[in-house]
Design an enzyme around this catalytic site. Structure first.
Site, PDB file in Angstrom:
ATOM      1  N   GLY A  48      83.603  70.249  15.374  1.00  0.00           N
ATOM      2  CA  GLY A  48      83.431  71.796  15.429  1.00  0.00           C
ATOM      3  C   GLY A  48      82.051  72.066  16.223  1.00  0.00           C
ATOM      4  O   GLY A  48      82.225  73.018  16.736  1.00  0.00           O
TER       5      GLY A  48
ATOM      6  N   ASP B  24      78.817  74.262  13.036  1.00  0.00           N
ATOM      7  CA  ASP B  24      79.473  75.510  13.480  1.00  0.00           C
ATOM      8  C   ASP B  24      79.501  76.489  12.427  1.00  0.00           C
ATOM      9  O   ASP B  24      79.214  77.614  12.620  1.00  0.00           O
ATOM     10  CB  ASP B  24      81.086  75.159  13.973  1.00  0.00           C
ATOM     11  CG  ASP B  24      81.701  74.287  12.890  1.00  0.00           C
ATOM     12  OD1 ASP B  24      81.311  74.175  11.817  1.00  0.00           O
ATOM     13  OD2 ASP B  24      83.104  74.130  13.439  1.00  0.00           O
TER      14      ASP B  24
ATOM     15  N   ASP C 165      80.505  77.424   5.198  1.00  0.00           N
ATOM     16  CA  ASP C 165      81.760  78.245   4.390  1.00  0.00           C
ATOM     17  C   ASP C 165      81.499  77.768   2.906  1.00  0.00           C
ATOM     18  O   ASP C 165      80.751  78.692   2.293  1.00  0.00           O
ATOM     19  CB  ASP C 165      82.862  77.580   4.877  1.00  0.00           C
ATOM     20  CG  ASP C 165      84.250  77.869   4.144  1.00  0.00           C
ATOM     21  OD1 ASP C 165      84.149  79.198   3.588  1.00  0.00           O
ATOM     22  OD2 ASP C 165      85.230  77.340   4.121  1.00  0.00           O
TER      23      ASP C 165
ATOM     24  N   LYS D  73      79.782  82.515   6.670  1.00  0.00           N
ATOM     25  CA  LYS D  73      80.781  83.440   5.828  1.00  0.00           C
ATOM     26  C   LYS D  73      80.160  84.126   4.922  1.00  0.00           C
ATOM     27  O   LYS D  73      79.308  83.679   4.092  1.00  0.00           O
ATOM     28  CB  LYS D  73      82.029  82.855   5.535  1.00  0.00           C
ATOM     29  CG  LYS D  73      82.782  82.167   6.679  1.00  0.00           C
ATOM     30  CD  LYS D  73      84.341  81.414   6.129  1.00  0.00           C
ATOM     31  CE  LYS D  73      85.070  81.111   6.890  1.00  0.00           C
ATOM     32  NZ  LYS D  73      86.289  80.492   6.633  1.00  0.00           N
TER      33      LYS D  73
ATOM     34  N   PHE E 259      89.239  83.356   8.358  1.00  0.00           N
ATOM     35  CA  PHE E 259      89.535  81.939   8.990  1.00  0.00           C
ATOM     36  C   PHE E 259      89.422  82.138  10.737  1.00  0.00           C
ATOM     37  O   PHE E 259      90.042  83.178  11.097  1.00  0.00           O
ATOM     38  CB  PHE E 259      90.887  81.343   8.828  1.00  0.00           C
ATOM     39  CG  PHE E 259      90.933  80.076   9.507  1.00  0.00           C
ATOM     40  CD1 PHE E 259      90.294  78.985   8.899  1.00  0.00           C
ATOM     41  CD2 PHE E 259      91.784  79.979  10.472  1.00  0.00           C
ATOM     42  CE1 PHE E 259      90.602  77.829   9.621  1.00  0.00           C
ATOM     43  CE2 PHE E 259      92.001  78.707  11.349  1.00  0.00           C
ATOM     44  CZ  PHE E 259      91.209  77.681  10.792  1.00  0.00           C
ATOM     45  N   VAL E 260      88.480  81.621  11.293  1.00  0.00           N
ATOM     46  CA  VAL E 260      88.064  82.011  12.453  1.00  0.00           C
ATOM     47  C   VAL E 260      88.235  80.542  13.399  1.00  0.00           C
ATOM     48  O   VAL E 260      88.186  79.466  12.655  1.00  0.00           O
ATOM     49  CB  VAL E 260      86.691  82.484  12.818  1.00  0.00           C
ATOM     50  CG1 VAL E 260      86.505  83.938  12.409  1.00  0.00           C
ATOM     51  CG2 VAL E 260      85.511  81.594  12.176  1.00  0.00           C
TER      52      VAL E 260
ATOM     53  N   ASP F  97      88.353  74.994  15.096  1.00  0.00           N
ATOM     54  CA  ASP F  97      89.587  74.781  15.543  1.00  0.00           C
ATOM     55  C   ASP F  97      90.784  75.099  14.643  1.00  0.00           C
ATOM     56  O   ASP F  97      90.307  75.631  13.353  1.00  0.00           O
ATOM     57  CB  ASP F  97      89.992  73.231  15.563  1.00  0.00           C
ATOM     58  CG  ASP F  97      89.989  72.552  14.304  1.00  0.00           C
ATOM     59  OD1 ASP F  97      89.122  72.739  13.329  1.00  0.00           O
ATOM     60  OD2 ASP F  97      91.204  71.968  13.951  1.00  0.00           O
TER      61      ASP F  97
ATOM     62  N   ARG G 199      89.694  75.076  20.287  1.00  0.00           N
ATOM     63  CA  ARG G 199      88.364  74.917  20.500  1.00  0.00           C
ATOM     64  C   ARG G 199      87.660  75.320  21.754  1.00  0.00           C
ATOM     65  O   ARG G 199      86.555  75.661  21.816  1.00  0.00           O
ATOM     66  CB  ARG G 199      87.982  73.231  20.306  1.00  0.00           C
ATOM     67  CG  ARG G 199      88.415  72.783  18.912  1.00  0.00           C
ATOM     68  CD  ARG G 199      87.772  71.252  18.631  1.00  0.00           C
ATOM     69  NE  ARG G 199      88.507  70.666  17.448  1.00  0.00           N
ATOM     70  CZ  ARG G 199      87.848  70.505  16.347  1.00  0.00           C
ATOM     71  NH1 ARG G 199      86.979  71.325  16.124  1.00  0.00           N
ATOM     72  NH2 ARG G 199      88.372  69.957  15.368  1.00  0.00           N
TER      73      ARG G 199
HETATM   74  P1  5GP Z   1      81.798  73.882   4.644  1.00  0.00           P
HETATM   75  O1  5GP Z   1      81.634  72.378   4.165  1.00  0.00           O
HETATM   76  O2  5GP Z   1      80.547  74.885   4.308  1.00  0.00           O
HETATM   77  O3  5GP Z   1      82.951  74.515   3.593  1.00  0.00           O
HETATM   78  O4  5GP Z   1      82.702  74.140   5.581  1.00  0.00           O
HETATM   79  C1  5GP Z   1      82.254  73.573   6.954  1.00  0.00           C
HETATM   80  C2  5GP Z   1      83.335  73.104   7.637  1.00  0.00           C
HETATM   81  O5  5GP Z   1      84.395  73.612   7.319  1.00  0.00           O
HETATM   82  C3  5GP Z   1      82.981  73.591   9.128  1.00  0.00           C
HETATM   83  O6  5GP Z   1      82.192  72.730   9.806  1.00  0.00           O
HETATM   84  C4  5GP Z   1      84.277  73.848   9.705  1.00  0.00           C
HETATM   85  O7  5GP Z   1      84.633  72.427  10.354  1.00  0.00           O
HETATM   86  C5  5GP Z   1      85.168  73.997   8.458  1.00  0.00           C
HETATM   87  N1  5GP Z   1      85.548  75.539   8.590  1.00  0.00           N
HETATM   88  C6  5GP Z   1      84.868  76.334   7.731  1.00  0.00           C
HETATM   89  N2  5GP Z   1      85.257  77.717   7.720  1.00  0.00           N
HETATM   90  C7  5GP Z   1      86.149  77.574   8.834  1.00  0.00           C
HETATM   91  C8  5GP Z   1      86.823  78.376   9.544  1.00  0.00           C
HETATM   92  O8  5GP Z   1      86.923  79.754   9.413  1.00  0.00           O
HETATM   93  N3  5GP Z   1      87.449  78.083  10.742  1.00  0.00           N
HETATM   94  C9  5GP Z   1      87.317  76.858  11.140  1.00  0.00           C
HETATM   95  N4  5GP Z   1      88.208  76.394  12.120  1.00  0.00           N
HETATM   96  N5  5GP Z   1      86.866  75.699  10.531  1.00  0.00           N
HETATM   97  C10 5GP Z   1      86.098  76.195   9.266  1.00  0.00           C
HETATM   98 MG    MG Z   2      83.202  71.084  10.972  1.00  0.00          MG
END
Ligand code: 5GP
Ligand code: MG
Length: 188
Positions: free
Chosen positions: A49, A105, A108, A136, A157-158, A164, A170
């Protein structure tokens, strides 16, 4: 592809302006005397990402650096929620004594950052700083400390600019949300 877009959350011109600002902040923070002059920087995009963001960001940071790669999977395939973060590959080379800048990227659940930062420390990094393009609006994201944040976004979700859905979108230049029918069509 463009017909699948619901809303443009952040157009590419705003992304470019913010990336320029972030690069300026990072450059200042990684230039002596703020940072010990002996050690060098390794920039580590979390693949896949952060590929697009990191490519734009690093070309505006005019300091000596190497690139290390780390592949983490958290939203495999057509997932809309994290399935738990897992390191599935790495090409970091030697980061002992180096200042590591981890680039992702989006923040979350924070699972990726909380998994990877301790790993980089264990591997001998002198310091680890973290940079995410998007954060987020949810408690788990706010409670995960990061050093640089590009934009705060709603808990939606973006896709686009590296992010992606089922490995597509992407290459969209903007950060967007998808229409429900595109999400349904992408499910296996
Ligand atoms: P975390 O580990 O903080 O939950 O999320 C990080 C990873 O989850 C990001 O690097 C990304 O790959 C994926 N991710 C989290 N939220 C989104 C979203 O809204 N859209 C997409 N495409 N990927 C997300
Ligand atoms: Mg990622």
């Amino acid at each position: 592809m463009h017909g699948d877009i619901d809303r443009v959350l952040i157009p590419h011109v705003r992304i470019a302006a913010r990336v320029h600002e972030l690069a300026g902040e990072i450059t200042r923070d990684h230039t002596p005397p703020r940072l010990d002059g002996e050690a060098e920087v390794t920039i580590v995009p979390v693949l896949t990402g952060a590929l697009v963001f990191c490519a734009d960001l690093m070309r505006q940071i005019p300091i000596a650096m190497k690139i290390g790669l780390m592949t983490v999977s958290s939203y495999p395939g057509a997932s809309l929620r994290t399935q738990g973060s897992q390191v599935i590959g790495q090409q970091l080379k030697n980061i002992v004594g180096r200042h590591v800048l981890l680039v992702d990227d989006i923040l979350d659940s924070g699972g990726t950052i909380r998994l990877v930062v301790p790993l980089l420390r264990e591997m001998g990094a002198a310091t680890v700083k973290t940079c995410v393009l998007l954060r987020k609006d949810r408690a788990a994201a706010r409670e995960t400390p990061v050093d640089y944040v590009g934009f705060e976004i709603p808990d939606e979700f973006v896709v686009g600019y590296g992010l992606d859905y089922n490995d597509y979108y992407r290459n969209l230049p903007d950060i967007v949300t998808l229409k429900q029918e595109a999400i349904e069509a992408g499910k296996e």
